[in-house]
Design a protein around this motif. Structure first.
Motif, short mmCIF file in Angstrom:
data_model
loop_
_atom_site.label_atom_id
_atom_site.label_comp_id
_atom_site.label_asym_id
_atom_site.label_seq_id
_atom_site.Cartn_x
_atom_site.Cartn_y
_atom_site.Cartn_z
N GLY A 172 68.44 -1.69 -31.14
CA GLY A 172 68.18 -1.98 -29.73
C GLY A 172 69.37 -2.61 -29.04
N ALA A 173 69.52 -2.37 -27.74
CA ALA A 173 70.61 -2.96 -26.96
C ALA A 173 70.37 -4.46 -26.82
N PRO A 174 71.33 -5.33 -27.18
CA PRO A 174 71.12 -6.78 -27.19
C PRO A 174 70.56 -7.34 -25.89
N ARG A 175 71.14 -6.94 -24.76
CA ARG A 175 70.69 -7.50 -23.48
C ARG A 175 69.21 -7.24 -23.26
N TYR A 176 68.75 -6.01 -23.49
CA TYR A 176 67.36 -5.66 -23.19
C TYR A 176 66.40 -6.12 -24.26
N VAL A 177 66.87 -6.21 -25.50
CA VAL A 177 66.02 -6.77 -26.56
C VAL A 177 65.72 -8.23 -26.26
N ILE A 178 66.76 -9.02 -25.96
CA ILE A 178 66.58 -10.45 -25.69
C ILE A 178 65.70 -10.66 -24.46
N GLY A 179 65.96 -9.92 -23.40
CA GLY A 179 65.15 -10.06 -22.18
C GLY A 179 63.71 -9.69 -22.41
N THR A 180 63.47 -8.60 -23.13
CA THR A 180 62.10 -8.13 -23.38
C THR A 180 61.33 -9.07 -24.29
N VAL A 181 62.00 -9.56 -25.34
CA VAL A 181 61.34 -10.49 -26.27
C VAL A 181 60.97 -11.78 -25.55
N ASN A 182 61.84 -12.28 -24.69
CA ASN A 182 61.53 -13.50 -23.93
C ASN A 182 60.38 -13.28 -22.97
#
Length: 258
Positions: A163-173
């Motif tokens: 997964g793309a780091p930016r969107y993984v972190i945003g989605t998980v949060n």
């Protein structure tokens, strides 16, 4: 007042890390509460009460900066809710600490993999459903049972799957708010139905909860901007390093070295 200020600082630092790297608010906050003599079940209930506010603020910040992959969000959140509810039920019934060595080993291995992966070309591809569902369920369960774990399990797993780091972190949060809500409701139901016999007096932790909320809400808006602007390679290395440090700390606690 001193306790409130201390936990406001803890909440600010924990949310700063969590919002930027997708993990650590629950782990840091729970560890601090446990160090003050709060029981595991009470620590988890207190942290999830605070997270109702901090995850809403963090999710809003990531939404504003367009860091959320909505397709991934709706594949992840339902399984996280189920796992979180089950974990809260188990925590109020039995001791779930036996899983700690397994989880710690998993986190250390994934953390090392993320650091190695950051030195290669970073793909940006949809994470397979076969990965999302179990990660969500296990992450939700361990988050409730251990007082923290949604970010370390789910963020590292999704990043490891490509997964793309930016969107993984945003989605998980962003999805963490729904998981936190389900866990908090399960704790409330356990109290009201008398299932949680060792509930004690949760009001003793109100000052700590209030501090965690204030500090976390103040820090939440900063993280969305950081994730949007930071290079993916740096994010992966920071996540990998943090998760290995957390795994090392948890191992030391389990072995009685800390």
């Amino acid at each position: 007042m001193e306790e409130f200020l201390l936990f406001a600082l803890v909440g600010f630092l924990a949310q700063s890390v969590d919002g930027a790297l997708g993990m650590a608010y629950g782990v840091i906050s729970s560890t601090t509460l446990l160090a003050f003599g709060v029981s595991p079940a009470h620590a988890s209930a207190a942290v999830h009460s605070a997270e109702l506010f901090t995850t809403a603020a963090s999710g809003s910040a990531h939404l504003y900066h367009r860091n959320i992959d909505w397709k991934l969000f709706w594949r992840l959140a339902p399984f996280g809710i189920l796992g979180g509810s089950l974990g809260a039920y188990v925590l109020t019934s039995v001791d779930a600490s036996a899983m700690k060595p397994v989880v710690t080993t998993y986190l250390a291995l994934v953390g090392a993999w993320l650091i190695l992966r950051s030195f290669r070309a970073i793909p940006s591809k949809p994470v397979p459903n076969l990965v999302v569902a179990p990660l969500g369920a296990v992450g939700g369960f361990l988050d409730a049972a251990g007082g923290g774990g949604w970010g370390p399990i789910v963020t590292t797993g999704l990043l490891g799957a490509g997964g793309a780091p930016r969107y993984v972190i945003g989605t998980v949060n962003a999805s963490e708010f729904l998981i936190t809500l389900s866990v908090s409701l399960t704790f409330l139901i356990a109290i009201l139905t008398g299932h949680w016999e060792d509930v004690g007096d949760l009001t003793q932790n109100l000052s700590a909860i209030a501090g965690l909320i204030v500090g976390g809400v103040l820090a939440a808006p900063l993280a969305g901007s950081v994730v949007k602007r930071m290079p993916a390679t740096i994010l992966l290395r920071l996540v990998g390093t943090l998760i290995m440090l957390l795994a090392g700390w948890q191992s030391a606690q389990y072995l009685g070295w800390a």
